[in-house]
Design a protein around this motif. Structure first.
Motif, mmCIF file in Angstrom:
data_model
loop_
_atom_site.group_PDB
_atom_site.id
_atom_site.type_symbol
_atom_site.label_atom_id
_atom_site.label_comp_id
_atom_site.label_asym_id
_atom_site.label_seq_id
_atom_site.Cartn_x
_atom_site.Cartn_y
_atom_site.Cartn_z
ATOM 1 N N GLY A 102 0.837 -1.198 0.000
ATOM 2 C CA GLY A 102 0.000 0.000 0.000
ATOM 3 C C GLY A 102 0.868 1.242 0.000
ATOM 4 O O GLY A 102 2.060 1.190 0.349
ATOM 5 N N VAL A 103 0.240 2.358 -0.414
ATOM 6 C CA VAL A 103 0.938 3.646 -0.322
ATOM 7 C C VAL A 103 1.269 3.921 1.143
ATOM 8 O O VAL A 103 2.282 4.534 1.472
ATOM 9 N N SER A 104 0.435 3.418 2.041
ATOM 10 C CA SER A 104 0.646 3.655 3.478
ATOM 11 C C SER A 104 2.075 3.318 3.894
ATOM 12 O O SER A 104 2.738 4.106 4.563
ATOM 13 N N GLU A 105 2.543 2.139 3.505
ATOM 14 C CA GLU A 105 3.888 1.739 3.915
ATOM 15 C C GLU A 105 4.941 2.688 3.332
ATOM 16 O O GLU A 105 5.926 3.040 4.000
ATOM 17 N N LEU A 106 4.705 3.129 2.092
ATOM 18 C CA LEU A 106 5.705 3.966 1.415
ATOM 19 C C LEU A 106 5.749 5.384 1.984
ATOM 20 O O LEU A 106 6.786 6.046 1.943
ATOM 21 N N ILE A 107 4.620 5.852 2.504
ATOM 22 C CA ILE A 107 4.608 7.166 3.168
ATOM 23 C C ILE A 107 5.529 7.088 4.396
ATOM 24 O O ILE A 107 6.386 7.951 4.603
ATOM 25 N N GLY A 108 5.387 6.019 5.180
ATOM 26 C CA GLY A 108 6.254 5.849 6.351
ATOM 27 C C GLY A 108 7.715 5.736 5.957
ATOM 28 O O GLY A 108 8.587 6.381 6.543
ATOM 29 N N ASP A 127 -6.051 17.013 5.743
ATOM 30 C CA ASP A 127 -5.145 16.082 5.068
ATOM 31 C C ASP A 127 -5.677 14.651 5.184
ATOM 32 O O ASP A 127 -6.613 14.396 5.952
ATOM 33 N N TYR A 128 -5.074 13.734 4.434
ATOM 34 C CA TYR A 128 -5.248 12.323 4.752
ATOM 35 C C TYR A 128 -4.344 12.104 5.966
ATOM 36 O O TYR A 128 -3.119 12.285 5.874
ATOM 37 N N PRO A 129 -4.917 11.770 7.148
ATOM 38 C CA PRO A 129 -4.185 11.980 8.404
ATOM 39 C C PRO A 129 -2.960 11.112 8.611
ATOM 40 O O PRO A 129 -2.183 11.361 9.526
ATOM 41 N N VAL A 173 1.732 17.151 -1.189
ATOM 42 C CA VAL A 173 0.629 17.550 -2.065
ATOM 43 C C VAL A 173 -0.286 16.331 -2.184
ATOM 44 O O VAL A 173 0.187 15.257 -2.583
ATOM 45 N N ILE A 174 -1.538 16.471 -1.816
ATOM 46 C CA ILE A 174 -2.483 15.347 -1.979
ATOM 47 C C ILE A 174 -3.457 15.760 -3.075
ATOM 48 O O ILE A 174 -4.356 16.571 -2.855
ATOM 49 N N ASN A 175 -3.257 15.249 -4.261
ATOM 50 C CA ASN A 175 -4.012 15.681 -5.431
ATOM 51 C C ASN A 175 -4.246 14.492 -6.364
ATOM 52 O O ASN A 175 -3.283 13.903 -6.817
ATOM 53 N N CYS A 205 4.129 13.682 -3.414
ATOM 54 C CA CYS A 205 2.876 13.899 -4.114
ATOM 55 C C CYS A 205 2.015 12.636 -4.103
ATOM 56 O O CYS A 205 2.287 11.678 -4.833
ATOM 57 N N ASP A 206 0.979 12.667 -3.280
ATOM 58 C CA ASP A 206 0.084 11.515 -3.106
ATOM 59 C C ASP A 206 -1.013 11.606 -4.172
ATOM 60 O O ASP A 206 -1.916 12.447 -4.086
ATOM 61 N N GLU A 207 -0.896 10.743 -5.182
ATOM 62 C CA GLU A 207 -1.816 10.793 -6.334
ATOM 63 C C GLU A 207 -2.640 9.510 -6.431
ATOM 64 O O GLU A 207 -2.981 9.052 -7.521
ATOM 65 N N ILE A 208 -2.975 8.939 -5.279
ATOM 66 C CA ILE A 208 -3.630 7.633 -5.274
ATOM 67 C C ILE A 208 -5.016 7.675 -5.935
ATOM 68 O O ILE A 208 -5.524 6.647 -6.380
ATOM 69 N N TYR A 209 -5.632 8.877 -6.033
ATOM 70 C CA TYR A 209 -6.960 8.988 -6.682
ATOM 71 C C TYR A 209 -6.852 9.555 -8.102
ATOM 72 O O TYR A 209 -7.799 10.150 -8.598
ATOM 73 N N ASP A 210 -5.715 9.355 -8.779
ATOM 74 C CA ASP A 210 -5.464 10.079 -10.024
ATOM 75 C C ASP A 210 -6.484 9.862 -11.136
ATOM 76 O O ASP A 210 -6.622 10.699 -12.022
ATOM 77 N N LEU A 237 -3.061 0.404 -6.231
ATOM 78 C CA LEU A 237 -4.217 -0.353 -6.729
ATOM 79 C C LEU A 237 -5.460 -0.175 -5.862
ATOM 80 O O LEU A 237 -6.546 -0.574 -6.249
ATOM 81 N N SER A 238 -5.312 0.416 -4.655
ATOM 82 C CA SER A 238 -6.413 0.386 -3.686
ATOM 83 C C SER A 238 -7.684 1.052 -4.194
ATOM 84 O O SER A 238 -8.779 0.532 -3.986
ATOM 85 N N LYS A 239 -7.557 2.203 -4.820
ATOM 86 C CA LYS A 239 -8.746 3.010 -5.119
ATOM 87 C C LYS A 239 -9.123 2.900 -6.594
ATOM 88 O O LYS A 239 -10.209 2.438 -6.934
ATOM 89 N N VAL A 240 -8.204 3.311 -7.482
ATOM 90 C CA VAL A 240 -8.507 3.314 -8.921
ATOM 91 C C VAL A 240 -8.852 1.905 -9.395
ATOM 92 O O VAL A 240 -9.690 1.714 -10.274
ATOM 93 N N TYR A 246 -5.500 -5.940 -1.607
ATOM 94 C CA TYR A 246 -4.270 -6.483 -2.196
ATOM 95 C C TYR A 246 -3.025 -5.847 -1.569
ATOM 96 O O TYR A 246 -1.953 -6.408 -1.640
ATOM 97 N N ARG A 247 -3.189 -4.640 -1.010
ATOM 98 C CA ARG A 247 -2.088 -3.876 -0.402
ATOM 99 C C ARG A 247 -0.950 -3.658 -1.404
ATOM 100 O O ARG A 247 0.177 -4.133 -1.223
ATOM 101 N N VAL A 248 -1.258 -2.956 -2.474
ATOM 102 C CA VAL A 248 -0.242 -2.628 -3.478
ATOM 103 C C VAL A 248 -0.173 -1.112 -3.666
ATOM 104 O O VAL A 248 -1.173 -0.477 -4.015
#
Ligand SMILES: Cc1ncc(COP(=O)(O)O)c(C=O)c1O
Length: 410
Positions: A102-108, A127-129, A173-175, A205-210, A237-240, A246-248
């Motif tokens: 997930g992006v979660s792990e990569l943010i950390g 923000d996404y907290p 940037v969360i966009n 730049c968090d673009e998970i909803y691109d 892969l979580s949203k789009v 799957y946690r990717v």
């Protein structure tokens, strides 16, 4: 008996999307109540299915998923990600892509790579907290720049520039934005890049909803605008692709080679420490990025997400109390309660009342690191008819809140 003392680092760390309110919802469920969960952007809970070609790819490659892979992830997946970024004009390369659970792990991982104690990170509010939480967990100081409804939830670059200090390390940037659904225009993004360039900041730049876009909204990826400025672009892969479980997630690092070299080494070290991310699910990345755009069907008029958003807009329009900037993207609505109609409104008290009285859980706006206490976030994932009813229930709870206030005044 002595209790276990946990790290003081956690004192300031919050993630209320799964916090006390969510625990109360679990208790009520255990007592036999049915709770409508509008608090988490988890499409699989609402009948959305992962596209069949992604599942097929995973089943087929299951026998090839038994060993650790490269710490950055499977090469074929990283190549597909870099190729997609290059199609959008970014100078991406598979060697600079990192896959995570997930992006979660990569943010950390990214904040751990970048921050020394006391370093400051500019984070949007709301923000996404996880961004605020992970900054604190890694010894950093989140400094919030405001994206208020009066400005359609857009940042003001002059305000951001005024917050920069010698300790500022990165600009988040969360966009498209979670929780507001704002999509940032090119001029705003150019101005943010200019701030990063002027002050030597890294763009995160968090673009998970691109690709979760409505009404023809145009998403501009940041990396092609950032050019030589160090930039990490996150997607997954979580949203789009509707595959939260799957946690990717992925992170693609761009910028002038000489400027990003130490960052690449740090990310490689941290990625190695956790060996690699889940291999099985990585096989879904290439078919996801090269296959049909399934989410586009859902966000078009007649599509499930489009009609869900319409149900929320109609409910807000009917409300005596609510206002909302229409979300242009993502999976959430972020309505506000008009302070003139309900002075002294408290988002947490309201959310608890809604849960106890109407069996609906949503997230109080202050959980997204804003000072105002008159917002809440709900997901657009249920069927439109369910959201119609949910908005009616929200209105009933708002009316109860108003009545209590009138009684107290009288
Ligand atoms: C803006 C944003 N970034 C990152 C994430 C984390 O996503 P994941 O870890 O599932 O890739 C989320 C999840 O809701 C999100 O909304």
């Amino acid at each position: 008996m002595q209790t276990v003392a946990v790290s003081a680092r956690l004192d300031q760390v919050r993630y209320d999307i799964r916090g006390p309110l969510s625990r109360r919802a679990h208790e009520l469920e255990a007592e036999g109540r049915r709770i409508l969960r509008l608090n988490i952007g988890n499409p699989g809970l609402f009948g959305f299915r992962v596209p069949q070609h992604l599942r097929d790819a995973i089943s087929e490659k299951l026998p090839q998923s038994e060993a650790y892979c490269h710490q950055q992830g499977l090469l074929e997946a990283r190549e597909a990600i870099a190729a997609q970024h290059r199609r959008h004009g970014a100078a991406a390369a598979a060697e600079r892509v990192f896959l995570g659970n997930g992006v979660s792990e990569l943010i950390g991982l990214s904040l751990s790579a970048l921050l020394d104690p006391g370093d400051e990170v500019l984070v949007p509010a709301p923000d996404y907290p996880l961004w605020t939480a992970a900054t604190r967990l890694n010894g950093g100081v989140p400094v919030h720049y405001q994206c208020p409804p009066e400005r359609d939830h857009l940042p003001d670059p002059d305000e951001i520039a005024a917050l920069v200090t010698p300790r500022t390390k990165a600009l988040v940037v969360i966009n498209p934005n979670n929780p507001t659904g704002a999509v940032y225009p090119r001029a705003v993004l150019d101005a943010m890049v200019a701030i990063a360039e002027r002050h030597g900041l890294v763009l995160l730049c968090d673009e998970i909803y691109d690709s979760v876009l409505y009404d023809g909204a145009k998403f501009e990826p940041l990396a092609p605008l950032a050019l030589d400025v160090p930039c990490i672009s996150y997607g997954g892969l979580s949203k789009v692709h509707l595959a939260c479980g799957y946690r990717v997630g992925w992170a693609s690092v761009t910028g002038a080679e000489r400027r990003i070299r130490p960052l690449l080494h740090a990310l490689d070290l941290l990625a190695s420490l956790r060996l690699c991310s889940n291999v099985t699910a990585q096989w879904a990345i290439k078919p996801a990025l090269e296959g049909p755009n399934e989410i586009g069907k859902l966000t078009q008029p007649g599509g499930r997400l489009y009609e869900a958003r319409a149900a929320i807009r109609n409910g807000v329009a009917r409300s005596q109390f609510l206002t909302m900037v229409t979300p242009q993207a993502a999976l959430y609505a972020f309505p506000g309660v008009d302070p003139e109609r309900l002075p002294g409104f408290d988002d947490e008290t309201f959310a608890l009342g809604l849960l106890e009285n109407e069996n609906i859980i949503l997230v109080p706006g202050s959980s997204f690191n804003i000072a105002a206490r008159n917002h809440f976030r709900l997901t657009m994932l249920p069927e439109p008819a369910v959201l119609d009813e949910a908005l009616a229930a929200i209105e009933r709870e708002l009316a109860r809140t108003a009545e209590k206030k009138t009684r107290r005044v009288a």
